[in-house]
Design a protein around this motif. Structure first.
Motif, PDB file in Angstrom:
ATOM      1  N   GLU A  42      13.444  -9.984  -9.992  1.00 29.03           N
ATOM      2  CA  GLU A  42      12.260  -9.181 -10.640  1.00 29.03           C
ATOM      3  C   GLU A  42      11.160  -9.281  -9.616  1.00 29.03           C
ATOM      4  OE1 GLU A  42      14.023 -11.505 -12.150  1.00 29.03           O
ATOM      5  OE2 GLU A  42      15.062 -10.598 -13.837  1.00 29.03           O
ATOM      6  N   GLY A  43      10.819 -10.468  -8.894  1.00 29.99           N
ATOM      7  CA  GLY A  43       9.765 -10.725  -7.778  1.00 29.99           C
ATOM      8  C   GLY A  43       9.809  -9.611  -6.845  1.00 29.99           C
ATOM      9  N   TYR A  44      11.350  -9.699  -6.214  1.00 33.22           N
ATOM     10  CA  TYR A  44      11.472  -8.585  -4.906  1.00 33.22           C
ATOM     11  C   TYR A  44      11.069  -7.241  -5.676  1.00 33.22           C
ATOM     12  CZ  TYR A  44      13.477 -12.570  -2.700  1.00 33.22           C
ATOM     13  OH  TYR A  44      13.908 -13.605  -2.245  1.00 33.22           O
ATOM     14  N   ILE A  45      11.587  -6.667  -6.706  1.00 28.83           N
ATOM     15  CA  ILE A  45      11.418  -5.281  -6.909  1.00 28.83           C
ATOM     16  C   ILE A  45       9.992  -5.056  -7.144  1.00 28.83           C
ATOM     17  CG2 ILE A  45      11.921  -3.906  -9.091  1.00 28.83           C
ATOM     18  CD1 ILE A  45      14.826  -5.130  -9.339  1.00 28.83           C
ATOM     19  N   THR A  46       9.428  -5.819  -8.049  1.00 30.05           N
ATOM     20  CA  THR A  46       7.884  -5.719  -8.321  1.00 30.05           C
ATOM     21  C   THR A  46       7.148  -5.811  -7.132  1.00 30.05           C
ATOM     22  OG1 THR A  46       7.601  -7.880  -9.142  1.00 30.05           O
ATOM     23  CG2 THR A  46       7.923  -6.212 -10.918  1.00 30.05           C
ATOM     24  N   GLY A  47       7.413  -6.664  -6.132  1.00 26.80           N
ATOM     25  CA  GLY A  47       6.735  -6.909  -4.861  1.00 26.80           C
ATOM     26  C   GLY A  47       6.989  -5.699  -4.097  1.00 26.80           C
ATOM     27  N   THR A  48       8.105  -5.042  -3.865  1.00 24.08           N
ATOM     28  CA  THR A  48       8.261  -3.905  -3.303  1.00 24.08           C
ATOM     29  C   THR A  48       7.768  -2.592  -3.765  1.00 24.08           C
ATOM     30  OG1 THR A  48      10.728  -4.864  -2.708  1.00 24.08           O
ATOM     31  CG2 THR A  48      10.212  -2.352  -2.349  1.00 24.08           C
ATOM     32  N   ILE A  49       7.738  -2.461  -5.129  1.00 22.37           N
ATOM     33  CA  ILE A  49       6.811  -1.272  -5.717  1.00 22.37           C
ATOM     34  C   ILE A  49       5.299  -1.745  -5.433  1.00 22.37           C
ATOM     35  CG2 ILE A  49       6.107  -0.469  -7.898  1.00 22.37           C
ATOM     36  CD1 ILE A  49       8.967  -1.105  -8.870  1.00 22.37           C
ATOM     37  N   GLY A  50       4.933  -2.849  -5.586  1.00 19.61           N
ATOM     38  CA  GLY A  50       3.388  -3.001  -5.128  1.00 19.61           C
ATOM     39  C   GLY A  50       2.982  -2.597  -3.754  1.00 19.61           C
ATOM     40  N   VAL A  51       3.951  -3.071  -2.837  1.00 24.81           N
ATOM     41  CA  VAL A  51       3.700  -2.842  -1.538  1.00 24.81           C
ATOM     42  C   VAL A  51       3.685  -1.436  -1.274  1.00 24.81           C
ATOM     43  CG1 VAL A  51       4.636  -3.235   0.933  1.00 24.81           C
ATOM     44  CG2 VAL A  51       4.393  -5.206  -0.742  1.00 24.81           C
ATOM     45  N   ILE A  52       4.612  -0.945  -1.828  1.00 19.91           N
ATOM     46  CA  ILE A  52       4.691   0.830  -1.639  1.00 19.91           C
ATOM     47  C   ILE A  52       3.186   1.518  -1.997  1.00 19.91           C
ATOM     48  CG2 ILE A  52       5.701   2.902  -2.161  1.00 19.91           C
ATOM     49  CD1 ILE A  52       8.432   1.257  -2.384  1.00 19.91           C
ATOM     50  N   PHE A  53       2.814   1.228  -3.166  1.00 18.23           N
ATOM     51  CA  PHE A  53       1.477   1.336  -3.728  1.00 18.23           C
ATOM     52  C   PHE A  53       0.134   1.030  -3.126  1.00 18.23           C
ATOM     53  CE2 PHE A  53       3.420   1.759  -8.008  1.00 18.23           C
ATOM     54  CZ  PHE A  53       3.420   3.302  -8.079  1.00 18.23           C
ATOM     55  N   ALA A  54       0.317  -0.262  -2.275  1.00 19.61           N
ATOM     56  CA  ALA A  54      -0.698  -0.479  -1.335  1.00 19.61           C
ATOM     57  C   ALA A  54      -0.794   0.316  -0.170  1.00 19.61           C
ATOM     58  CB  ALA A  54      -0.775  -2.156  -1.024  1.00 19.61           C
ATOM     59  N   ILE A  55       0.235   0.585   0.254  1.00 23.24           N
ATOM     60  CA  ILE A  55       0.618   1.560   1.566  1.00 23.24           C
ATOM     61  C   ILE A  55      -0.088   2.987   1.149  1.00 23.24           C
ATOM     62  CG2 ILE A  55       2.223   2.635   2.966  1.00 23.24           C
ATOM     63  CD1 ILE A  55       3.885   0.248   3.021  1.00 23.24           C
ATOM     64  N   ILE A  56       0.407   3.350   0.017  1.00 23.52           N
ATOM     65  CA  ILE A  56      -0.151   4.626  -0.270  1.00 23.52           C
ATOM     66  C   ILE A  56      -1.827   4.684  -0.364  1.00 23.52           C
ATOM     67  CG2 ILE A  56      -0.312   6.480  -2.401  1.00 23.52           C
ATOM     68  CD1 ILE A  56       2.719   5.761  -2.863  1.00 23.52           C
ATOM     69  N   LEU A  57      -2.184   3.721  -0.999  1.00 23.83           N
ATOM     70  CA  LEU A  57      -3.772   3.615  -1.064  1.00 23.83           C
ATOM     71  C   LEU A  57      -4.223   3.267   0.134  1.00 23.83           C
ATOM     72  CD1 LEU A  57      -4.142   1.178  -4.265  1.00 23.83           C
ATOM     73  CD2 LEU A  57      -4.566   3.548  -4.114  1.00 23.83           C
ATOM     74  N   ALA A  58      -3.638   2.645   1.223  1.00 19.26           N
ATOM     75  CA  ALA A  58      -4.121   2.275   2.484  1.00 19.26           C
ATOM     76  C   ALA A  58      -4.274   3.973   3.045  1.00 19.26           C
ATOM     77  CB  ALA A  58      -3.388   1.404   3.368  1.00 19.26           C
ATOM     78  N   TYR A  59      -2.998   4.601   3.131  1.00 21.87           N
ATOM     79  CA  TYR A  59      -2.977   6.001   3.450  1.00 21.87           C
ATOM     80  C   TYR A  59      -4.198   6.925   3.053  1.00 21.87           C
ATOM     81  CZ  TYR A  59      -0.841  10.387   5.121  1.00 21.87           C
ATOM     82  OH  TYR A  59      -0.988  11.622   5.638  1.00 21.87           O
ATOM     83  N   SER A  60      -4.379   6.866   1.639  1.00 20.85           N
ATOM     84  CA  SER A  60      -5.548   7.426   1.222  1.00 20.85           C
ATOM     85  C   SER A  60      -6.768   7.063   1.754  1.00 20.85           C
ATOM     86  CB  SER A  60      -5.375   7.613  -0.296  1.00 20.85           C
ATOM     87  OG  SER A  60      -5.664   6.190  -0.718  1.00 20.85           O
ATOM     88  N   TYR A  61      -7.174   5.878   2.004  1.00 24.07           N
ATOM     89  CA  TYR A  61      -8.263   5.377   2.647  1.00 24.07           C
ATOM     90  C   TYR A  61      -8.505   5.942   4.049  1.00 24.07           C
ATOM     91  CZ  TYR A  61     -11.681   2.250   4.990  1.00 24.07           C
ATOM     92  OH  TYR A  61     -12.593   1.824   5.596  1.00 24.07           O
ATOM     93  N   PHE A  62      -7.337   6.008   4.917  1.00 28.10           N
ATOM     94  CA  PHE A  62      -7.565   6.391   6.159  1.00 28.10           C
ATOM     95  C   PHE A  62      -7.746   7.923   6.095  1.00 28.10           C
ATOM     96  CE2 PHE A  62      -5.654   2.209   7.152  1.00 28.10           C
ATOM     97  CZ  PHE A  62      -6.719   1.835   7.871  1.00 28.10           C
ATOM     98  N   ILE A  63      -7.210   8.637   5.358  1.00 26.25           N
ATOM     99  CA  ILE A  63      -7.313   9.987   5.134  1.00 26.25           C
ATOM    100  C   ILE A  63      -8.737  10.343   4.731  1.00 26.25           C
ATOM    101  CG2 ILE A  63      -6.711  12.159   3.798  1.00 26.25           C
ATOM    102  CD1 ILE A  63      -3.826  11.396   3.705  1.00 26.25           C
ATOM    103  N   ARG A  64      -9.312   9.747   3.947  1.00 24.74           N
ATOM    104  CA  ARG A  64     -10.586   9.865   3.411  1.00 24.74           C
ATOM    105  C   ARG A  64     -11.718   9.384   4.760  1.00 24.74           C
ATOM    106  NH1 ARG A  64     -12.983  12.915   0.132  1.00 24.74           N
ATOM    107  NH2 ARG A  64     -14.606  12.136  -1.289  1.00 24.74           N
ATOM    108  N   ARG A  65     -11.182   8.612   5.276  1.00 21.97           N
ATOM    109  CA  ARG A  65     -12.104   8.258   6.303  1.00 21.97           C
ATOM    110  C   ARG A  65     -12.118   9.213   7.604  1.00 21.97           C
ATOM    111  NH1 ARG A  65     -12.589   2.340   9.309  1.00 21.97           N
ATOM    112  NH2 ARG A  65     -13.568   3.042  11.001  1.00 21.97           N
ATOM    113  N   GLU A  66     -10.994   9.800   7.868  1.00 19.76           N
ATOM    114  CA  GLU A  66     -10.971  10.908   8.702  1.00 19.76           C
ATOM    115  C   GLU A  66     -11.751  12.017   8.482  1.00 19.76           C
ATOM    116  OE1 GLU A  66      -6.872  11.679   9.798  1.00 19.76           O
ATOM    117  OE2 GLU A  66      -6.461   9.674  10.745  1.00 19.76           O
ATOM    118  N   GLU A  67     -11.748  12.387   7.275  1.00 21.73           N
ATOM    119  CA  GLU A  67     -12.543  13.440   6.523  1.00 21.73           C
ATOM    120  C   GLU A  67     -13.896  13.558   6.785  1.00 21.73           C
ATOM    121  OE1 GLU A  67     -11.407  13.910   2.470  1.00 21.73           O
ATOM    122  OE2 GLU A  67      -9.502  14.677   2.849  1.00 21.73           O
ATOM    123  N   HIS A  68     -14.402  12.240   7.058  1.00 21.92           N
ATOM    124  CA  HIS A  68     -15.858  12.106   7.081  1.00 21.92           C
ATOM    125  C   HIS A  68     -16.372  11.367   8.319  1.00 21.92           C
ATOM    126  CE1 HIS A  68     -16.408  14.217   3.115  1.00 21.92           C
ATOM    127  NE2 HIS A  68     -15.443  13.441   2.594  1.00 21.92           N
TER     128      HIS A  68
END
Length: 68
Positions: A42-68
């Motif tokens: 359970e720790g591995y599964i939820t950890g992997t899902i959380g890391v994927i969401f963190a990567i998605i949020l980081a990606y959206s941060y850098f996209i937003r940064r490039e826009e402005h």
């Protein structure tokens, strides 16, 4: 004068949004990594899902940064 006020308000909103995204990346990423230390399936599964969401949020941060 009115244009400067609108521009300042827009920049403040963008800065707040980016701050929230960056903070979410650290909180979600750190919590997900700590779940890996549980050494359970359970720790591995939820950890992997959380890391994927963190990567998605980081990606959206850098996209937003490039826009402005």
């Amino acid at each position: 004068m009115d244009y400067d006020k609108k521009l300042t308000e827009k920049l403040n909103c963008i800065r707040n949004e980016m701050t929230h995204l960056w903070g979410s990346v650290f909180i979600l990423g750190g919590g997900s990594i700590s779940l890996f230390f549980k050494h359970t399936i359970e720790g591995y599964i939820t950890g992997t899902i959380g890391v994927i969401f963190a990567i998605i949020l980081a990606y959206s941060y850098f996209i937003r940064r490039e826009e402005h």
